[in-house]
Write a protein that holds these residues in place. Structure first.
Motif, PDB file in Angstrom:
ATOM      1  N   ASN A  39       0.827  -1.206   0.000  1.00  0.00           N
ATOM      2  CA  ASN A  39       0.000   0.000   0.000  1.00  0.00           C
ATOM      3  C   ASN A  39       0.863   1.258   0.000  1.00  0.00           C
ATOM      4  N   ALA A  40       1.933   1.234   0.784  1.00  0.00           N
ATOM      5  CA  ALA A  40       2.823   2.400   0.850  1.00  0.00           C
ATOM      6  C   ALA A  40       3.503   2.654  -0.493  1.00  0.00           C
ATOM      7  N   ILE A  41       3.891   1.597  -1.176  1.00  0.00           N
ATOM      8  CA  ILE A  41       4.519   1.756  -2.491  1.00  0.00           C
ATOM      9  C   ILE A  41       3.533   2.367  -3.482  1.00  0.00           C
ATOM     10  N   ALA A  42       2.280   1.905  -3.456  1.00  0.00           N
ATOM     11  CA  ALA A  42       1.259   2.481  -4.341  1.00  0.00           C
ATOM     12  C   ALA A  42       1.036   3.955  -4.013  1.00  0.00           C
ATOM     13  N   ALA A  43       0.950   4.276  -2.733  1.00  0.00           N
ATOM     14  CA  ALA A  43       0.755   5.672  -2.328  1.00  0.00           C
ATOM     15  C   ALA A  43       1.950   6.528  -2.739  1.00  0.00           C
ATOM     16  N   ALA A  44       3.152   6.006  -2.548  1.00  0.00           N
ATOM     17  CA  ALA A  44       4.358   6.740  -2.941  1.00  0.00           C
ATOM     18  C   ALA A  44       4.386   6.968  -4.447  1.00  0.00           C
ATOM     19  N   ALA A  45       3.892   5.994  -5.209  1.00  0.00           N
ATOM     20  CA  ALA A  45       3.854   6.141  -6.665  1.00  0.00           C
ATOM     21  C   ALA A  45       2.901   7.263  -7.078  1.00  0.00           C
ATOM     22  N   LEU A  46       1.806   7.449  -6.326  1.00  0.00           N
ATOM     23  CA  LEU A  46       0.895   8.557  -6.629  1.00  0.00           C
ATOM     24  C   LEU A  46       1.562   9.900  -6.357  1.00  0.00           C
ATOM     25  N   VAL A  47       2.343   9.965  -5.280  1.00  0.00           N
ATOM     26  CA  VAL A  47       3.084  11.200  -4.993  1.00  0.00           C
ATOM     27  C   VAL A  47       4.118  11.434  -6.091  1.00  0.00           C
ATOM     28  N   ALA A  48       4.871  10.396  -6.440  1.00  0.00           N
ATOM     29  CA  ALA A  48       5.915  10.515  -7.462  1.00  0.00           C
ATOM     30  C   ALA A  48       5.339  10.929  -8.814  1.00  0.00           C
ATOM     31  N   ALA A  49       4.116  10.511  -9.104  1.00  0.00           N
ATOM     32  CA  ALA A  49       3.490  10.854 -10.382  1.00  0.00           C
ATOM     33  C   ALA A  49       3.335  12.366 -10.544  1.00  0.00           C
ATOM     34  N   GLN A  50       3.308  13.098  -9.442  1.00  0.00           N
ATOM     35  CA  GLN A  50       3.133  14.546  -9.495  1.00  0.00           C
ATOM     36  C   GLN A  50       4.456  15.301  -9.452  1.00  0.00           C
ATOM     37  N   CYS A  51       5.554  14.578  -9.396  1.00  0.00           N
ATOM     38  CA  CYS A  51       6.880  15.188  -9.347  1.00  0.00           C
ATOM     39  C   CYS A  51       7.469  15.261 -10.754  1.00  0.00           C
ATOM     40  N   PRO A  52       8.417  16.172 -10.977  1.00  0.00           N
ATOM     41  CA  PRO A  52       9.073  16.209 -12.284  1.00  0.00           C
ATOM     42  C   PRO A  52       9.659  14.840 -12.632  1.00  0.00           C
ATOM     43  N   GLY A  53       9.363  14.365 -13.822  1.00  0.00           N
ATOM     44  CA  GLY A  53       9.853  13.061 -14.265  1.00  0.00           C
ATOM     45  C   GLY A  53       9.031  11.892 -13.775  1.00  0.00           C
ATOM     46  N   GLY A  54       7.995  12.159 -13.004  1.00  0.00           N
ATOM     47  CA  GLY A  54       7.161  11.083 -12.470  1.00  0.00           C
ATOM     48  C   GLY A  54       6.300  10.448 -13.544  1.00  0.00           C
ATOM     49  N   GLU A  55       6.077   9.152 -13.380  1.00  0.00           N
ATOM     50  CA  GLU A  55       5.233   8.417 -14.313  1.00  0.00           C
ATOM     51  C   GLU A  55       3.807   8.377 -13.786  1.00  0.00           C
ATOM     52  N   PRO A  56       2.826   8.509 -14.663  1.00  0.00           N
ATOM     53  CA  PRO A  56       1.436   8.433 -14.202  1.00  0.00           C
ATOM     54  C   PRO A  56       1.122   7.045 -13.637  1.00  0.00           C
ATOM     55  N   ALA A  57       0.094   7.003 -12.818  1.00  0.00           N
ATOM     56  CA  ALA A  57      -0.343   5.716 -12.261  1.00  0.00           C
ATOM     57  C   ALA A  57      -0.740   4.780 -13.392  1.00  0.00           C
ATOM     58  N   HIS A  58      -0.603   3.502 -13.150  1.00  0.00           N
ATOM     59  CA  HIS A  58      -0.936   2.493 -14.145  1.00  0.00           C
ATOM     60  C   HIS A  58      -2.377   2.706 -14.607  1.00  0.00           C
ATOM     61  N   PRO A  59      -2.622   2.751 -15.916  1.00  0.00           N
ATOM     62  CA  PRO A  59      -3.972   3.067 -16.405  1.00  0.00           C
ATOM     63  C   PRO A  59      -5.035   2.027 -16.070  1.00  0.00           C
ATOM     64  N   HIS A  60      -4.643   0.783 -15.815  1.00  0.00           N
ATOM     65  CA  HIS A  60      -5.634  -0.252 -15.523  1.00  0.00           C
ATOM     66  C   HIS A  60      -5.722  -0.581 -14.047  1.00  0.00           C
ATOM     67  N   TYR A  61      -4.580  -0.576 -13.351  1.00  0.00           N
ATOM     68  CA  TYR A  61      -4.557  -1.021 -11.957  1.00  0.00           C
ATOM     69  C   TYR A  61      -4.462   0.122 -10.962  1.00  0.00           C
ATOM     70  N   GLY A  62      -4.041   1.292 -11.406  1.00  0.00           N
ATOM     71  CA  GLY A  62      -3.952   2.448 -10.525  1.00  0.00           C
ATOM     72  C   GLY A  62      -5.313   3.071 -10.311  1.00  0.00           C
ATOM     73  N   PRO A  63      -5.379   4.091  -9.471  1.00  0.00           N
ATOM     74  CA  PRO A  63      -6.655   4.761  -9.229  1.00  0.00           C
ATOM     75  C   PRO A  63      -7.215   5.384 -10.499  1.00  0.00           C
ATOM     76  N   LYS A  64      -8.512   5.423 -10.573  1.00  0.00           N
ATOM     77  CA  LYS A  64      -9.196   6.040 -11.713  1.00  0.00           C
ATOM     78  C   LYS A  64      -9.570   7.490 -11.409  1.00  0.00           C
ATOM     79  N   GLN A  65      -9.732   7.807 -10.129  1.00  0.00           N
ATOM     80  CA  GLN A  65     -10.130   9.149  -9.714  1.00  0.00           C
ATOM     81  C   GLN A  65      -8.897  10.043  -9.588  1.00  0.00           C
ATOM     82  N   PRO A  66      -9.074  11.347  -9.808  1.00  0.00           N
ATOM     83  CA  PRO A  66      -7.924  12.254  -9.719  1.00  0.00           C
ATOM     84  C   PRO A  66      -7.410  12.377  -8.292  1.00  0.00           C
ATOM     85  N   ALA A  67      -6.115  12.553  -8.206  1.00  0.00           N
ATOM     86  CA  ALA A  67      -5.485  12.755  -6.904  1.00  0.00           C
ATOM     87  C   ALA A  67      -5.351  14.246  -6.637  1.00  0.00           C
TER      88      ALA A  67
END
Length: 139
Positions: free
Chosen positions: A54-82
């Motif tokens: 869970n922490a890794i998934a949450a950290a990935a959502l934070v990283a997605a908003q940082c420069p160079g961050g990758e968006p959440a997985h389109p199928h397995y990540g959240p569908k709602q905006p963060a």
């Protein structure tokens, strides 16, 4: 199904967490991410794999908003905006560091396999979350 790949959303636990994120009220999502990261970062005893996933998934959502961050997985990540999560960078780094520190069930489980790709994923998140110092430019 369990774990099917090394990405931050590539396991049942993270997929379930993302479902909870999607179900949460928009104004509760930042708190959900923060609490998830804090639960891992502040763990002093054995860190269960579910808490780490869970922490890794949450950290990935934070990283997605940082420069160079990758968006959440389109199928397995959240569908709602963060909401804006960039203020949680330090906490996300602490959570990932805890996942990589014994005693950690995820660290043990990945050590039993070829864990290099998993470590690459986690270290990539860490790199994205680490603020880059501005480089001095010649005058």
């Amino acid at each position: 199904m369990g774990t099917w790949d090394v990405g931050p959303f590539d396991n049942d636990t993270a997929a379930d967490w993302c479902g909870g994120f999607d179900d949460a009220a928009p104004d509760a999502r930042r708190g959900l991410v923060r609490n998830t990261l804090a639960r891992a970062a502040e763990a002093t005893d054995y860190l269960d794999a579910d808490v780490g996933d869970n922490a890794i998934a949450a950290a990935a959502l934070v990283a997605a908003q940082c420069p160079g961050g990758e968006p959440a997985h389109p199928h397995y990540g959240p569908k709602q905006p963060a909401p804006d999560l960039t203020g949680l960078r330090t906490l996300a780094l602490r959570a990932l560091d805890r996942v990589l520190t014994e005693p950690s069930e995820l660290l043990e489980l990945w050590a039993e396999s070829d864990d290099a790709p998993w470590h690459t994923t986690i270290n990539g998140l860490r790199s994205t979350l680490t603020p880059q110092l501005p480089q001095n430019r010649p005058a």
